[in-house]
Design an enzyme around this catalytic site. Sequence first.
Site, PDB file in Angstrom:
ATOM      1  N   LYS A 112       1.162   0.550   3.580  1.00 59.91           N
ATOM      2  CA  LYS A 112       1.318   1.496   2.479  1.00 59.91           C
ATOM      3  C   LYS A 112       2.123   2.732   2.897  1.00 59.91           C
ATOM      4  O   LYS A 112       2.302   2.984   4.096  1.00 59.91           O
ATOM      5  CB  LYS A 112      -0.065   1.847   1.927  1.00 59.91           C
ATOM      6  CG  LYS A 112      -0.762   0.611   1.342  1.00 59.91           C
ATOM      7  CD  LYS A 112      -2.091   0.917   0.688  1.00 59.91           C
ATOM      8  CE  LYS A 112      -2.711  -0.341   0.093  1.00 59.91           C
ATOM      9  NZ  LYS A 112      -3.997  -0.061  -0.581  1.00 59.91           N
ATOM     10  N   PHE A 141      -9.332   5.134 -11.248  1.00 64.39           N
ATOM     11  CA  PHE A 141      -8.470   5.450 -10.112  1.00 64.39           C
ATOM     12  C   PHE A 141      -7.042   4.918 -10.287  1.00 64.39           C
ATOM     13  O   PHE A 141      -6.185   5.154  -9.441  1.00 64.39           O
ATOM     14  CB  PHE A 141      -9.055   4.887  -8.816  1.00 64.39           C
ATOM     15  CG  PHE A 141      -9.229   3.394  -8.815  1.00 64.39           C
ATOM     16  CD1 PHE A 141      -8.156   2.542  -8.536  1.00 64.39           C
ATOM     17  CD2 PHE A 141     -10.459   2.823  -9.090  1.00 64.39           C
ATOM     18  CE1 PHE A 141      -8.299   1.173  -8.539  1.00 64.39           C
ATOM     19  CE2 PHE A 141     -10.624   1.441  -9.092  1.00 64.39           C
ATOM     20  CZ  PHE A 141      -9.540   0.618  -8.812  1.00 64.39           C
ATOM     21  N   ARG A 187      -8.156  -0.700   8.659  1.00 65.26           N
ATOM     22  CA  ARG A 187      -8.364   0.380   7.689  1.00 65.26           C
ATOM     23  C   ARG A 187      -9.183   1.521   8.286  1.00 65.26           C
ATOM     24  O   ARG A 187      -9.018   2.681   7.895  1.00 65.26           O
ATOM     25  CB  ARG A 187      -9.037  -0.174   6.428  1.00 65.26           C
ATOM     26  CG  ARG A 187      -8.051  -0.937   5.530  1.00 65.26           C
ATOM     27  CD  ARG A 187      -8.743  -1.594   4.376  1.00 65.26           C
ATOM     28  NE  ARG A 187      -7.796  -2.205   3.449  1.00 65.26           N
ATOM     29  CZ  ARG A 187      -8.085  -3.257   2.684  1.00 65.26           C
ATOM     30  NH1 ARG A 187      -9.286  -3.810   2.762  1.00 65.26           N
ATOM     31  NH2 ARG A 187      -7.177  -3.757   1.866  1.00 65.26           N
ATOM     32  N   HIS A 224      -2.789  -3.381   2.546  1.00 68.92           N
ATOM     33  CA  HIS A 224      -3.227  -4.281   1.473  1.00 68.92           C
ATOM     34  C   HIS A 224      -3.265  -5.709   1.977  1.00 68.92           C
ATOM     35  O   HIS A 224      -2.456  -6.112   2.818  1.00 68.92           O
ATOM     36  CB  HIS A 224      -2.254  -4.195   0.287  1.00 68.92           C
ATOM     37  CG  HIS A 224      -2.474  -5.250  -0.747  1.00 68.92           C
ATOM     38  ND1 HIS A 224      -3.411  -5.144  -1.750  1.00 68.92           N
ATOM     39  CD2 HIS A 224      -1.876  -6.476  -0.914  1.00 68.92           C
ATOM     40  CE1 HIS A 224      -3.381  -6.240  -2.492  1.00 68.92           C
ATOM     41  NE2 HIS A 224      -2.454  -7.059  -2.014  1.00 68.92           N
TER      42      HIS A 224
END
Length: 220
Positions: free
Chosen positions: A20, A66, A114, A127
């Site tokens: 990301k 969100f 993560r 992701h």
Amino acid sequence: MEISMPPPQIYVEKTLAIIKPDIVDKEEEIQDIILRSGFTIVQRRKLHLSPEHCSNFYVEQYGKMFFPNLTAYMSSGPLVAMILARHKAITYWKELLGPSNSLVAKETHPDSLRAIYGTDDLRNALHGSNDFTAAEREIRFMFPKVIVEPIPIGQAAKDYLNLYVTPTLLKGLTELCKQKPRDPFIWLVDWLLQNNPNKPKFDYHHIIAEEPQNPPKNKS
């Protein structure tokens, strides 16, 4: 009478991985972890998605509170999309990622990607496709020209093993006994790579391709 056999086909599961925008600068070390974890990076591209493209990619999240923050985050800068392949790629990549909330990951899976690279529930660094259906859709979204093969099962899988894998392996092992190399394992790996009856049809020189970058503007 000769029986014409179809060209050999073998399935290796693929999944989509995304680095990301906020951790794109960590791409090299993340790719190193990916490769050391047994994955092959089949294709890679760096691109900057518009908010509209992000909305289309995350269409299943549409309507959730969100969602606006998610599309703003994912369109905030360039990201890196990769097709990863290996046995049970979807499951293993999800395990390597850890929980989707990076705060939870830091508590329960501190060695996960993560936990290491993510910040919170939204900015969770990477992701991974949730299942085969999602992987198929997401790969086609990011790499429109890629074909995601169906999984051979039952008799089709047995036929492939009997027609291609067993004869090739037997031939390789026979040659191994004749050659008696110092390192039989490495020799056999190299031999199988050279004599693979199902060599990929893509050009290895173009597996990894950067998106063209705009030249920086001169400051006045």
